[in-house]
Design a protein around this motif. Structure first.
Motif, PDB file in Angstrom:
ATOM      1  N   TRP A  59       2.126   2.933  -6.805  1.00 49.05           N
ATOM      2  CA  TRP A  59       1.184   1.974  -6.569  1.00 49.05           C
ATOM      3  C   TRP A  59       1.199   0.983  -7.551  1.00 49.05           C
ATOM      4  O   TRP A  59       1.366  -0.297  -7.401  1.00 49.05           O
ATOM      5  N   GLU A  62       4.629  -0.918  -7.593  1.00 48.65           N
ATOM      6  CA  GLU A  62       4.414  -1.990  -6.575  1.00 48.65           C
ATOM      7  C   GLU A  62       3.457  -3.295  -6.817  1.00 48.65           C
ATOM      8  O   GLU A  62       4.126  -4.594  -6.524  1.00 48.65           O
ATOM      9  N   LYS A  63       2.550  -3.052  -7.715  1.00 47.97           N
ATOM     10  CA  LYS A  63       1.482  -4.121  -7.882  1.00 47.97           C
ATOM     11  C   LYS A  63       2.103  -5.172  -8.849  1.00 47.97           C
ATOM     12  O   LYS A  63       1.901  -6.304  -8.581  1.00 47.97           O
ATOM     13  N   GLN A  69       7.268  -3.997  -1.950  1.00 48.59           N
ATOM     14  CA  GLN A  69       5.985  -3.574  -1.000  1.00 48.59           C
ATOM     15  C   GLN A  69       6.300  -2.426  -0.112  1.00 48.59           C
ATOM     16  O   GLN A  69       7.230  -2.470   0.683  1.00 48.59           O
TER      17      GLN A  69
END
Length: 111
Positions: A59, A62-63, A69
């Protein structure tokens, strides 16, 4: 479907079942054992902590754009799939190594 239903369906459809077996029943360790959690270096990713850690890491990556994504969601789907495979294996309703050899009789066989 359980193996006995597969064999019965083949016969109902007119196939001659020559051979069948479940390759997973021949080993001492269940096939789903490697997907099950365990406190070892190899099994860490399948423990409760390992699943949460991997999810949080993906997570975060990905951010910040290090991974593509959708990687976090893909990891969740793969974990769910692994959980369902283990449950199916424990219940005996799924085997990745069920083998059958069948043939459709020809008109020549009938005479």
């Amino acid at each position: 479907a359980p193996w006995h239903e597969v064999i019965a369906s083949l016969k109902r459809c007119g196939f001659e079942v020559i051979e069948y077996f479940d390759g997973c029943e021949q080993g001492e360790v269940p096939w789903w054992n490697s997907l099950n959690s365990g406190w070892s270096l190899r099994g860490f990713s399948r423990t409760w902590f390992g699943i949460r850690f991997t999810g949080a890491l993906l997570w975060a990556l990905e951010k910040v754009g290090i991974v593509s994504q959708g990687m976090y969601e893909a990891q969740n789907n793969l974990q769910l799939g692994a959980d369902m495979l283990v449950q199916g294996g424990k219940m005996g309703i799924y085997s990745p190594m069920f083998f059958f050899l069948a043939r459709k009789p020809t008109a020549e066989d009938a005479s």
